[in-house]
Design a protein around this motif. Sequence first.
Motif, PDB file in Angstrom:
ATOM      1  N   LEU A 184       0.851  -1.189   0.000  1.00 11.55           N
ATOM      2  CA  LEU A 184       0.000   0.000   0.000  1.00 11.55           C
ATOM      3  C   LEU A 184       0.887   1.240   0.000  1.00 11.55           C
ATOM      4  O   LEU A 184       1.808   1.350   0.820  1.00 11.55           O
ATOM      5  CB  LEU A 184      -0.901  -0.014   1.239  1.00 11.55           C
ATOM      6  N   VAL A 185       0.601   2.164  -0.900  1.00 11.00           N
ATOM      7  CA  VAL A 185       1.394   3.381  -1.001  1.00 11.00           C
ATOM      8  C   VAL A 185       0.466   4.543  -1.340  1.00 11.00           C
ATOM      9  O   VAL A 185      -0.574   4.340  -1.975  1.00 11.00           O
ATOM     10  CB  VAL A 185       2.505   3.224  -2.068  1.00 11.00           C
ATOM     11  N   ASP A 217      -3.218   2.944 -10.857  1.00 17.12           N
ATOM     12  CA  ASP A 217      -2.202   1.889 -10.934  1.00 17.12           C
ATOM     13  C   ASP A 217      -2.526   0.722 -10.002  1.00 17.12           C
ATOM     14  O   ASP A 217      -1.838  -0.303 -10.028  1.00 17.12           O
ATOM     15  CB  ASP A 217      -0.822   2.438 -10.581  1.00 17.12           C
ATOM     16  N   THR A 218      -3.549   0.880  -9.185  1.00 19.66           N
ATOM     17  CA  THR A 218      -3.950  -0.182  -8.265  1.00 19.66           C
ATOM     18  C   THR A 218      -4.357  -1.428  -9.038  1.00 19.66           C
ATOM     19  O   THR A 218      -5.216  -1.366  -9.923  1.00 19.66           O
ATOM     20  CB  THR A 218      -5.109   0.289  -7.377  1.00 19.66           C
ATOM     21  N   ALA A 219      -3.721  -2.547  -8.719  1.00 21.36           N
ATOM     22  CA  ALA A 219      -3.973  -3.800  -9.432  1.00 21.36           C
ATOM     23  C   ALA A 219      -3.124  -4.897  -8.813  1.00 21.36           C
ATOM     24  O   ALA A 219      -2.233  -4.630  -7.996  1.00 21.36           O
ATOM     25  CB  ALA A 219      -3.633  -3.655 -10.913  1.00 21.36           C
ATOM     26  N   VAL A 220      -3.397  -6.120  -9.248  1.00 22.02           N
ATOM     27  CA  VAL A 220      -2.476  -7.220  -8.987  1.00 22.02           C
ATOM     28  C   VAL A 220      -1.470  -7.232 -10.140  1.00 22.02           C
ATOM     29  O   VAL A 220      -1.865  -7.236 -11.304  1.00 22.02           O
ATOM     30  CB  VAL A 220      -3.200  -8.570  -8.894  1.00 22.02           C
ATOM     31  N   TYR A 221      -0.208  -7.222  -9.805  1.00 21.23           N
ATOM     32  CA  TYR A 221       0.857  -7.193 -10.811  1.00 21.23           C
ATOM     33  C   TYR A 221       1.460  -8.584 -10.960  1.00 21.23           C
ATOM     34  O   TYR A 221       1.815  -9.225  -9.969  1.00 21.23           O
ATOM     35  CB  TYR A 221       1.933  -6.184 -10.409  1.00 21.23           C
ATOM     36  N   TRP A 274       3.613 -17.772 -15.794  1.00 25.83           N
ATOM     37  CA  TRP A 274       3.171 -16.628 -14.996  1.00 25.83           C
ATOM     38  C   TRP A 274       3.468 -16.861 -13.519  1.00 25.83           C
ATOM     39  O   TRP A 274       3.402 -17.990 -13.033  1.00 25.83           O
ATOM     40  CB  TRP A 274       1.670 -16.415 -15.172  1.00 25.83           C
ATOM     41  N   GLY A 275       3.750 -15.759 -12.823  1.00 28.61           N
ATOM     42  CA  GLY A 275       3.849 -15.814 -11.380  1.00 28.61           C
ATOM     43  C   GLY A 275       2.473 -15.738 -10.750  1.00 28.61           C
ATOM     44  O   GLY A 275       1.454 -15.642 -11.442  1.00 28.61           O
ATOM     45  N   GLN A 276       2.443 -15.731  -9.419  1.00 27.05           N
ATOM     46  CA  GLN A 276       1.164 -15.760  -8.709  1.00 27.05           C
ATOM     47  C   GLN A 276       0.578 -14.361  -8.510  1.00 27.05           C
ATOM     48  O   GLN A 276      -0.587 -14.228  -8.138  1.00 27.05           O
ATOM     49  CB  GLN A 276       1.331 -16.451  -7.348  1.00 27.05           C
ATOM     50  N   GLY A 277       1.384 -13.334  -8.729  1.00 26.97           N
ATOM     51  CA  GLY A 277       0.910 -11.964  -8.602  1.00 26.97           C
ATOM     52  C   GLY A 277       1.201 -11.351  -7.250  1.00 26.97           C
ATOM     53  O   GLY A 277       1.335 -12.042  -6.235  1.00 26.97           O
ATOM     54  N   THR A 278       1.304 -10.024  -7.244  1.00 24.04           N
ATOM     55  CA  THR A 278       1.486  -9.272  -6.008  1.00 24.04           C
ATOM     56  C   THR A 278       0.600  -8.031  -6.061  1.00 24.04           C
ATOM     57  O   THR A 278       0.515  -7.365  -7.090  1.00 24.04           O
ATOM     58  CB  THR A 278       2.972  -8.902  -5.793  1.00 24.04           C
ATOM     59  N   GLN A 279      -0.080  -7.752  -4.967  1.00 26.08           N
ATOM     60  CA  GLN A 279      -1.056  -6.657  -4.932  1.00 26.08           C
ATOM     61  C   GLN A 279      -0.359  -5.308  -4.730  1.00 26.08           C
ATOM     62  O   GLN A 279       0.468  -5.157  -3.828  1.00 26.08           O
ATOM     63  CB  GLN A 279      -2.057  -6.884  -3.800  1.00 26.08           C
ATOM     64  N   VAL A 280      -0.733  -4.358  -5.562  1.00 23.40           N
ATOM     65  CA  VAL A 280      -0.301  -2.968  -5.395  1.00 23.40           C
ATOM     66  C   VAL A 280      -1.547  -2.115  -5.217  1.00 23.40           C
ATOM     67  O   VAL A 280      -2.449  -2.142  -6.053  1.00 23.40           O
ATOM     68  CB  VAL A 280       0.505  -2.480  -6.614  1.00 23.40           C
ATOM     69  N   THR A 281      -1.591  -1.377  -4.123  1.00 23.80           N
ATOM     70  CA  THR A 281      -2.731  -0.508  -3.848  1.00 23.80           C
ATOM     71  C   THR A 281      -2.220   0.908  -3.638  1.00 23.80           C
ATOM     72  O   THR A 281      -1.351   1.142  -2.789  1.00 23.80           O
ATOM     73  CB  THR A 281      -3.493  -0.972  -2.597  1.00 23.80           C
TER      74      THR A 281
END
Length: 124
Positions: free
Chosen positions: A11-12, A90-94, A114-121
């Motif tokens: 979270l940023v 830009d909030t999404a799973v990357y 593919w990787g499993q993803g990382t959440q960016v909020t």
Amino acid sequence: QVQLVESGGGLVQAGGSLRLSCAAAGRTFNTYTLGWFRQAPGKEREFVAAISWSGGSTYYADSVKGRFTISRDNAKKTVYLQMNSLKAEDTAVYYCAADYGTTVTTSRARYDVWGQGTQVTVSS
């Protein structure tokens, strides 16, 4: 076969920065293209950035050009996405992805692993 594991999400506040990492294991790292994609709730997964096997060529979506930077360290088998001037949109799973082909592509369908993803909020 390649295995990809993303990290660095969180979270940023809007205007802030984050650096995502994607560590690879398995197939020889410096032989394939790497890309970052993202998926926001209710939307399709979209291309963000890609980098050639040598790191000599990079591509960006227009929405992130000038704010995001993709890079790779073949010795560490890691690809990075430096994200600056973050916006709420830009909030999404990357997701990190690997393409075994030799031509860099922005097409989601071309990526093999593919990787499993990382959440960016990003809070506004």
